[in-house]
Design an enzyme around this catalytic site. Structure first.
Site, mmCIF file in Angstrom:
data_model
loop_
_atom_site.group_PDB
_atom_site.id
_atom_site.type_symbol
_atom_site.label_atom_id
_atom_site.label_comp_id
_atom_site.label_asym_id
_atom_site.label_seq_id
_atom_site.Cartn_x
_atom_site.Cartn_y
_atom_site.Cartn_z
ATOM 1 N N ASP A 169 5.774 0.167 -0.468
ATOM 2 C CA ASP A 169 5.489 0.819 -1.701
ATOM 3 C C ASP A 169 6.374 1.854 -1.632
ATOM 4 O O ASP A 169 7.597 2.200 -1.261
ATOM 5 C CB ASP A 169 4.098 1.574 -0.065
ATOM 6 C CG ASP A 169 4.263 1.731 0.809
ATOM 7 O OD1 ASP A 169 5.277 2.536 0.918
ATOM 8 O OD2 ASP A 169 3.203 2.172 1.315
ATOM 9 N N ASN A 200 -6.648 5.549 8.620
ATOM 10 C CA ASN A 200 -7.662 5.407 7.889
ATOM 11 C C ASN A 200 -7.682 3.624 8.020
ATOM 12 O O ASN A 200 -9.068 3.329 6.979
ATOM 13 C CB ASN A 200 -7.978 5.926 6.873
ATOM 14 C CG ASN A 200 -6.853 5.523 5.779
ATOM 15 O OD1 ASN A 200 -6.376 4.836 5.656
ATOM 16 N ND2 ASN A 200 -7.130 6.427 4.386
ATOM 17 N N HIS A 222 -5.239 2.244 6.201
ATOM 18 C CA HIS A 222 -4.645 1.260 5.399
ATOM 19 C C HIS A 222 -3.343 1.038 5.772
ATOM 20 O O HIS A 222 -2.361 1.055 6.460
ATOM 21 C CB HIS A 222 -3.955 2.915 4.163
ATOM 22 C CG HIS A 222 -3.004 3.833 4.411
ATOM 23 N ND1 HIS A 222 -3.399 4.580 4.208
ATOM 24 C CD2 HIS A 222 -2.324 3.702 5.394
ATOM 25 C CE1 HIS A 222 -2.373 5.470 4.449
ATOM 26 N NE2 HIS A 222 -1.571 4.666 5.230
ATOM 27 N N GLU A 226 -5.384 1.518 0.038
ATOM 28 C CA GLU A 226 -6.781 2.921 0.789
ATOM 29 C C GLU A 226 -7.869 1.822 1.180
ATOM 30 O O GLU A 226 -8.097 1.129 0.304
ATOM 31 C CB GLU A 226 -6.897 3.418 0.032
ATOM 32 C CG GLU A 226 -5.579 4.881 -0.459
ATOM 33 C CD GLU A 226 -5.190 5.613 0.986
ATOM 34 O OE1 GLU A 226 -5.325 5.525 2.196
ATOM 35 O OE2 GLU A 226 -4.479 6.731 0.757
HETATM 36 C C1 GLP Z 1 2.076 5.906 5.040
HETATM 37 C C2 GLP Z 1 3.112 4.636 4.776
HETATM 38 C C3 GLP Z 1 2.154 2.812 5.727
HETATM 39 C C4 GLP Z 1 2.083 3.694 6.537
HETATM 40 C C5 GLP Z 1 1.607 4.853 7.271
HETATM 41 C C6 GLP Z 1 1.762 5.337 8.562
HETATM 42 O O1 GLP Z 1 0.978 5.684 4.102
HETATM 43 N N1 GLP Z 1 2.390 3.943 3.104
HETATM 44 O O2 GLP Z 1 2.814 1.721 5.302
HETATM 45 O O3 GLP Z 1 2.378 2.567 7.710
HETATM 46 O O4 GLP Z 1 1.618 5.723 6.293
HETATM 47 O O5 GLP Z 1 2.823 6.253 8.920
HETATM 48 P P1 GLP Z 1 2.897 6.357 10.345
HETATM 49 O O6 GLP Z 1 4.090 5.592 10.452
HETATM 50 O O7 GLP Z 1 4.653 7.508 10.446
HETATM 51 O O8 GLP Z 1 1.472 6.893 11.336
#
Ligand code: GLP
Length: 242
Positions: free
Chosen positions: A67, A136, A138, A143
């Site tokens: 992404d 959440n 995702h 989402e």
């Molecule tokens: C972002 C990314 C996700 C990732 C999520 C969790 O939203 N788009 O791919 O899994 O963050 O992030 P973190 O690893 O900082 O908790």
């Protein structure tokens, strides 16, 4: 799903890096699906160390990222392209032309989504997709909601996601409101998926994703339908499973 609870984050990072390096040893031209966020940083550090020690090469590998934020240029310090360059690509031997992060600043975002899918078709399928999980549920930036989109698409970010990611921007108003993300269909086409999570704050959503119903309201729960998923958790994230 194969769930492993590791003793420490270091063990978790080393385990994930070893799985990725083993794939590259058996298939040097593998396509890796890569993730951003704080979770994979230690895995990337391990991979860079393994590369420096001559234990793995990415010279023939391809990568495709999950992404990117809409409206950030690739050079923006908080773009996922910058993240990948800083935490992985500049430390290893992957040709930058073999790496693809969606361009969130493309004039035609629909065409960019199609191009992202095409890149996966050209050099894929994705052999190994690395995933984190949002608070959440995702995955990528898919989402929770009444429905999910299969292919790469533009998504409106939930306020919870924006506030969770505000720590990287310093100010919530600076966090983009949209992103380009691989869809869940694209993610589930990967031959193998590794989902990594650590910390107590991920325990509840992991419980829902791994043991609750398969539902679009928790996108990570769809991983229950994939035949080859490895879940790597630390004690804080996965202790409830014991
Ligand atoms: C972002 C990314 C996700 C990732 C999520 C969790 O939203 N788009 O791919 O899994 O963050 O992030 P973190 O690893 O900082 O908790």
């Amino acid at each position: 799903m194969n769930v492993r609870i590791l003793n420490s984050r270091e063990d978790l990072n080393a385990t994930a890096a070893t799985v990725i390096a083993s794939l590259l040893l058996s298939k040097p031209q593998a396509m890796l699906g890569l993730a951003t966020g704080s979770t994979p940083i230690g895995i990337y550090r391990h991979l860079a160390d393994m590369y420096r020690r001559g234990q793995v090469s990415f010279a023939r590998a391809y990568s495709v990222n999950l992404d990117e934020y809409v409206g950030l240029s690739p050079e923006h310090p908080q773009s996922y392209r910058s993240f990948m360059n800083e935490h992985l690509f500049q430390h290893i031997d992957i040709p930058i032309s073999h790496t693809r992060v969606p361009d969130g600043n493309a004039l035609d975002l629909t065409a960019e989504c199609v191009a992202h899918e095409q890149a996966i078709l050209d050099h894929g399928p994705v052999d190994l997709q690395l995933l984190g999980i949002g608070h959440n549920g995702h995955i990528g930036f898919n989402e929770p909601g009444h429905s999910l989109t299969g292919a790469t698409h533009v998504v409106d970010l939930k306020e919870r996601t924006r506030s969770a990611n505000a720590r990287f921007f310093g100010d919530i108003d600076a966090v983009p409101r949209q992103a380009v993300t691989m869809g869940v269909g694209t993610i589930l086409k990967a031959k193998q998926i590794i989902l990594v999570a650590f910390g107590a704050e991920k325990a509840d959503i992991l419980k829902q994703a791994l043991t609750g119903p398969v539902t679009t309201e928790c996108p990570a729960s769809l991983l229950q339908c994939h035949p080859n998923v490895l879940i790597l958790l630390d004690q804080e994230a996965g202790g409830w499973l014991k």
